[in-house]
Design an enzyme around this catalytic site. Structure first.
Site, PDB file in Angstrom:
ATOM      1  N   ARG A  91       0.824  -1.207   0.000  1.00  0.00           N
ATOM      2  CA  ARG A  91       0.000   0.000   0.000  1.00  0.00           C
ATOM      3  C   ARG A  91       0.860   1.260   0.000  1.00  0.00           C
ATOM      4  O   ARG A  91       0.554   2.234  -0.644  1.00  0.00           O
ATOM      5  CB  ARG A  91      -0.920  -0.014   1.223  1.00  0.00           C
ATOM      6  CG  ARG A  91      -1.722   1.253   1.411  1.00  0.00           C
ATOM      7  CD  ARG A  91      -2.622   1.147   2.632  1.00  0.00           C
ATOM      8  NE  ARG A  91      -3.570   0.073   2.507  1.00  0.00           N
ATOM      9  CZ  ARG A  91      -3.912  -0.756   3.506  1.00  0.00           C
ATOM     10  NH1 ARG A  91      -3.381  -0.622   4.688  1.00  0.00           N
ATOM     11  NH2 ARG A  91      -4.790  -1.702   3.303  1.00  0.00           N
ATOM     12  N   TYR A  92       1.940   1.226   0.776  1.00  0.00           N
ATOM     13  CA  TYR A  92       2.849   2.373   0.867  1.00  0.00           C
ATOM     14  C   TYR A  92       4.091   2.064   0.045  1.00  0.00           C
ATOM     15  O   TYR A  92       4.479   0.904  -0.079  1.00  0.00           O
ATOM     16  CB  TYR A  92       3.265   2.575   2.324  1.00  0.00           C
ATOM     17  CG  TYR A  92       2.135   2.829   3.279  1.00  0.00           C
ATOM     18  CD1 TYR A  92       1.445   4.036   3.254  1.00  0.00           C
ATOM     19  CD2 TYR A  92       1.759   1.866   4.213  1.00  0.00           C
ATOM     20  CE1 TYR A  92       0.419   4.273   4.147  1.00  0.00           C
ATOM     21  CE2 TYR A  92       0.738   2.104   5.115  1.00  0.00           C
ATOM     22  CZ  TYR A  92       0.070   3.317   5.080  1.00  0.00           C
ATOM     23  OH  TYR A  92      -0.943   3.549   5.962  1.00  0.00           O
ATOM     24  N   ARG A  95       7.250  -0.051   1.986  1.00  0.00           N
ATOM     25  CA  ARG A  95       7.075  -1.212   2.855  1.00  0.00           C
ATOM     26  C   ARG A  95       5.916  -2.076   2.383  1.00  0.00           C
ATOM     27  O   ARG A  95       4.942  -1.584   1.830  1.00  0.00           O
ATOM     28  CB  ARG A  95       6.863  -0.792   4.306  1.00  0.00           C
ATOM     29  CG  ARG A  95       5.733   0.194   4.552  1.00  0.00           C
ATOM     30  CD  ARG A  95       6.098   1.067   5.753  1.00  0.00           C
ATOM     31  NE  ARG A  95       5.009   1.889   6.271  1.00  0.00           N
ATOM     32  CZ  ARG A  95       4.694   3.083   5.788  1.00  0.00           C
ATOM     33  NH1 ARG A  95       5.298   3.570   4.715  1.00  0.00           N
ATOM     34  NH2 ARG A  95       3.727   3.790   6.342  1.00  0.00           N
ATOM     35  N   CYS A 104      -3.890 -17.694  13.964  1.00  0.00           N
ATOM     36  CA  CYS A 104      -3.452 -16.909  15.132  1.00  0.00           C
ATOM     37  C   CYS A 104      -3.511 -17.807  16.362  1.00  0.00           C
ATOM     38  O   CYS A 104      -4.222 -18.813  16.366  1.00  0.00           O
ATOM     39  CB  CYS A 104      -4.358 -15.715  15.357  1.00  0.00           C
ATOM     40  SG  CYS A 104      -4.407 -14.589  13.954  1.00  0.00           S
ATOM     41  N   CYS A 108      -9.101 -12.591  18.245  1.00  0.00           N
ATOM     42  CA  CYS A 108      -9.669 -11.401  18.865  1.00  0.00           C
ATOM     43  C   CYS A 108     -11.037 -11.150  18.233  1.00  0.00           C
ATOM     44  O   CYS A 108     -11.168 -11.200  17.009  1.00  0.00           O
ATOM     45  CB  CYS A 108      -8.743 -10.217  18.615  1.00  0.00           C
ATOM     46  SG  CYS A 108      -7.019 -10.619  18.999  1.00  0.00           S
ATOM     47  N   CYS A 111     -11.244  -8.461  15.432  1.00  0.00           N
ATOM     48  CA  CYS A 111     -10.172  -8.503  14.422  1.00  0.00           C
ATOM     49  C   CYS A 111     -10.596  -7.877  13.099  1.00  0.00           C
ATOM     50  O   CYS A 111     -11.650  -8.186  12.560  1.00  0.00           O
ATOM     51  CB  CYS A 111      -9.752  -9.948  14.166  1.00  0.00           C
ATOM     52  SG  CYS A 111      -8.500 -10.072  12.874  1.00  0.00           S
ATOM     53  N   ARG A 113      -9.274  -8.498  10.329  1.00  0.00           N
ATOM     54  CA  ARG A 113      -9.205  -9.507   9.264  1.00  0.00           C
ATOM     55  C   ARG A 113     -10.032 -10.730   9.645  1.00  0.00           C
ATOM     56  O   ARG A 113      -9.720 -11.853   9.268  1.00  0.00           O
ATOM     57  CB  ARG A 113      -7.750  -9.921   9.001  1.00  0.00           C
ATOM     58  CG  ARG A 113      -6.891  -8.800   8.475  1.00  0.00           C
ATOM     59  CD  ARG A 113      -5.712  -9.308   7.649  1.00  0.00           C
ATOM     60  NE  ARG A 113      -4.957  -8.165   7.148  1.00  0.00           N
ATOM     61  CZ  ARG A 113      -3.805  -7.732   7.674  1.00  0.00           C
ATOM     62  NH1 ARG A 113      -3.246  -8.377   8.666  1.00  0.00           N
ATOM     63  NH2 ARG A 113      -3.203  -6.676   7.167  1.00  0.00           N
ATOM     64  N   ASP A 272     -11.460  -0.831  13.631  1.00  0.00           N
ATOM     65  CA  ASP A 272     -11.911  -0.879  12.240  1.00  0.00           C
ATOM     66  C   ASP A 272     -13.360  -1.331  12.150  1.00  0.00           C
ATOM     67  O   ASP A 272     -13.893  -1.944  13.073  1.00  0.00           O
ATOM     68  CB  ASP A 272     -11.008  -1.831  11.450  1.00  0.00           C
ATOM     69  CG  ASP A 272      -9.596  -1.286  11.312  1.00  0.00           C
ATOM     70  OD1 ASP A 272      -9.464  -0.114  10.916  1.00  0.00           O
ATOM     71  OD2 ASP A 272      -8.633  -2.014  11.625  1.00  0.00           O
ATOM     72  N   ASP A 309      -7.312   3.633  10.149  1.00  0.00           N
ATOM     73  CA  ASP A 309      -7.039   3.034   8.845  1.00  0.00           C
ATOM     74  C   ASP A 309      -8.265   3.348   7.990  1.00  0.00           C
ATOM     75  O   ASP A 309      -9.363   2.862   8.277  1.00  0.00           O
ATOM     76  CB  ASP A 309      -6.814   1.519   8.990  1.00  0.00           C
ATOM     77  CG  ASP A 309      -5.674   1.047   8.119  1.00  0.00           C
ATOM     78  OD1 ASP A 309      -5.671   1.415   6.923  1.00  0.00           O
ATOM     79  OD2 ASP A 309      -4.795   0.331   8.625  1.00  0.00           O
ATOM     80  N   LYS A 316      -3.268   4.598   6.791  1.00  0.00           N
ATOM     81  CA  LYS A 316      -3.517   5.109   8.142  1.00  0.00           C
ATOM     82  C   LYS A 316      -3.293   6.615   8.195  1.00  0.00           C
ATOM     83  O   LYS A 316      -2.330   7.109   7.619  1.00  0.00           O
ATOM     84  CB  LYS A 316      -2.565   4.442   9.129  1.00  0.00           C
ATOM     85  CG  LYS A 316      -2.749   2.938   9.255  1.00  0.00           C
ATOM     86  CD  LYS A 316      -1.672   2.352  10.145  1.00  0.00           C
ATOM     87  CE  LYS A 316      -1.669   0.830  10.125  1.00  0.00           C
ATOM     88  NZ  LYS A 316      -1.446   0.226   8.790  1.00  0.00           N
TER      89      LYS A 316
END
Ligand SMILES: *Cc1c(COP(=O)(O)O)cnc(C)c1O
Ligand code: SF4
Length: 350
Positions: A91-92, A95, A104, A108, A111, A113, A272, A309, A316
């Site tokens: 995206r950037y 990076r 995971c 969570c 989450c 995702r 999010d 985000d 972000k």
């Protein structure tokens, strides 16, 4: 490695007294949609007498997860829009995210995702090679961020292979690992795994996801210390969550606990728009008020950046609060800067 028992079904959660017996039917529906896993060390932190327990709120499934809102999004931060090859999000300019696994140690409930984590989709050898080729071919990539899923659920052997490949790419200088394993299952952070996290000749940063001071149990603190002692800078990532850390006291305690563990608070993420998470979100005004409280009252080491985000994959942005305003015009233009007590002061334009 010591084996940790993980609770993976509503029935098991009921057996441990973590959910009421009459909720299991509804929670089975939740579990059919979103992955459930609660490792023993986190389950042990839940205060069963507190119906608002901040640990349970984050990890124990809740029937409200079935109540989606029209503005919620399956891909809330637009990963798909910026994925040139499987496993990479670019995206950037400087990076990329490298998503090695979708598994995971804990799932969570908020989450971002949640529509993909816990499902099969680990990068096999060929897909990993294609992702690495993408990184090799893009010399502007200065940093590779291992995300997922949680990269530290991988074996030390697998992680070592990936780090070896990254170490061989000249233009990559930084490897960043985003993880919740030191909190969720601290015994997994063995000295073998810690060694595997380092890419020869590169700097490895570890961003640890923590949302409440109580998550930093003695075992979790020891796991973080093993990484810090190995020379890896630790960063803190937290998500602002209703009923978890949305009071000044909870937020101050969290930030201080992180700094005590040599974890520098990096981001406080506004939650999010993940499906079925509205009961865990707050307004942005809440986050800004908490940030103002922190600025005035706790050490500068304890100050994260509060970020949103932007849905759709726009990245972000810091969302305040803001302490500077431009006022006046022509001959009388000046700044007005606010101090930590809320008093304002004039400052010349240059
Ligand atoms: C969050 C994110 C990053 C990392 O952003 P930083 O501001 O460097 O922490 C990089 N790529 C993607 C796609 C992200 O979502
Ligand atoms: S550890 Fe991270 S990726 Fe995994 S469920 Fe939690 S927030 Fe999602």
């Amino acid at each position: 490695m010591a084996k940790t028992q993980t609770l993976r079904t509503p029935a098991r959660l009921r057996d441990r007294g973590l959910v009421p017996a009459d909720s299991v039917g509804r929670l089975d529906e939740v579990a059919a949609r979103y992955a459930v896993a609660l490792p023993g060390p986190l389950a042990a932190l839940v205060d069963r007498d507190d119906p608002q327990d901040p640990i349970a709120r984050q990890f124990v499934p809740d029937a409200r997860e079935l109540e989606g809102q029209p503005h919620e999004l399956a891909d809330p931060i637009g990963d798909d829009a910026h994925s040139p090859v499987r496993g990479i999000v670019h995206r950037y300019p400087d990076r990329v995210l490298l998503k090695l696994t979708q598994i995971c140690a804990v799932y969570c409930r908020f989450c971002f995702r949640r529509e993909i984590v816990g499902k099969p989709g680990a990068l096999d050898r060929a897909a990993l090679e294609a992702a690495l080729d993408y990184i090799r071919g893009h010399t502007e990539i200065w940093e590779v961020i291992l995300s997922g899923g949680d990269p530290l659920v991988l074996s030390a052997r697998r992680l070592r292979e990936v780090m070896k490949a990254l170490a061989a790419i000249d233009h990559v200088k930084i490897v960043r690992i985003h993880t919740r394993v030191p909190i969720a299952d601290p015994v997994r952070i063995t000295s073998d795994l810690v060694r595997a996290m380092k890419a020869s000749g590169k700097a490895t940063y570890v961003a640890v996801h923590v949302n409440h001071a109580r998550e930093l149990s003695p075992a979790a603190r020891a796991a973080c210390a093993r990484m810090a002692d190995a020379g890896m800078p630790l960063l803190g990532q937290s998500v602002l969550l209703s009923g978890v850390n949305d009071t000044p006291q909870a937020m101050r305690e969290l930030m201080r606990a992180l700094v005590e563990c040599r974890i520098k608070p990096y981001y406080l993420h506004h939650a999010d728009l993940a499906p079925g998470t509205s009961h865990l979100r707050t307004g942005i005004d809440t986050g800004r008020a908490l940030m103002r409280d922190l600025r005035g009252r706790v050490s500068g080491l304890c100050q994260p950046a509060y970020v949103l985000d932007i849905p759709g994959g726009h990245g972000k942005s810091p969302i305040g609060p803001n302490y500077l305003e431009y006022a006046g015009s022509n001959g009388n233009a000046h700044y007005i800067v606010e101090d930590f007590n809320g008093r304002t002061h004039a400052y010349p334009p240059r």
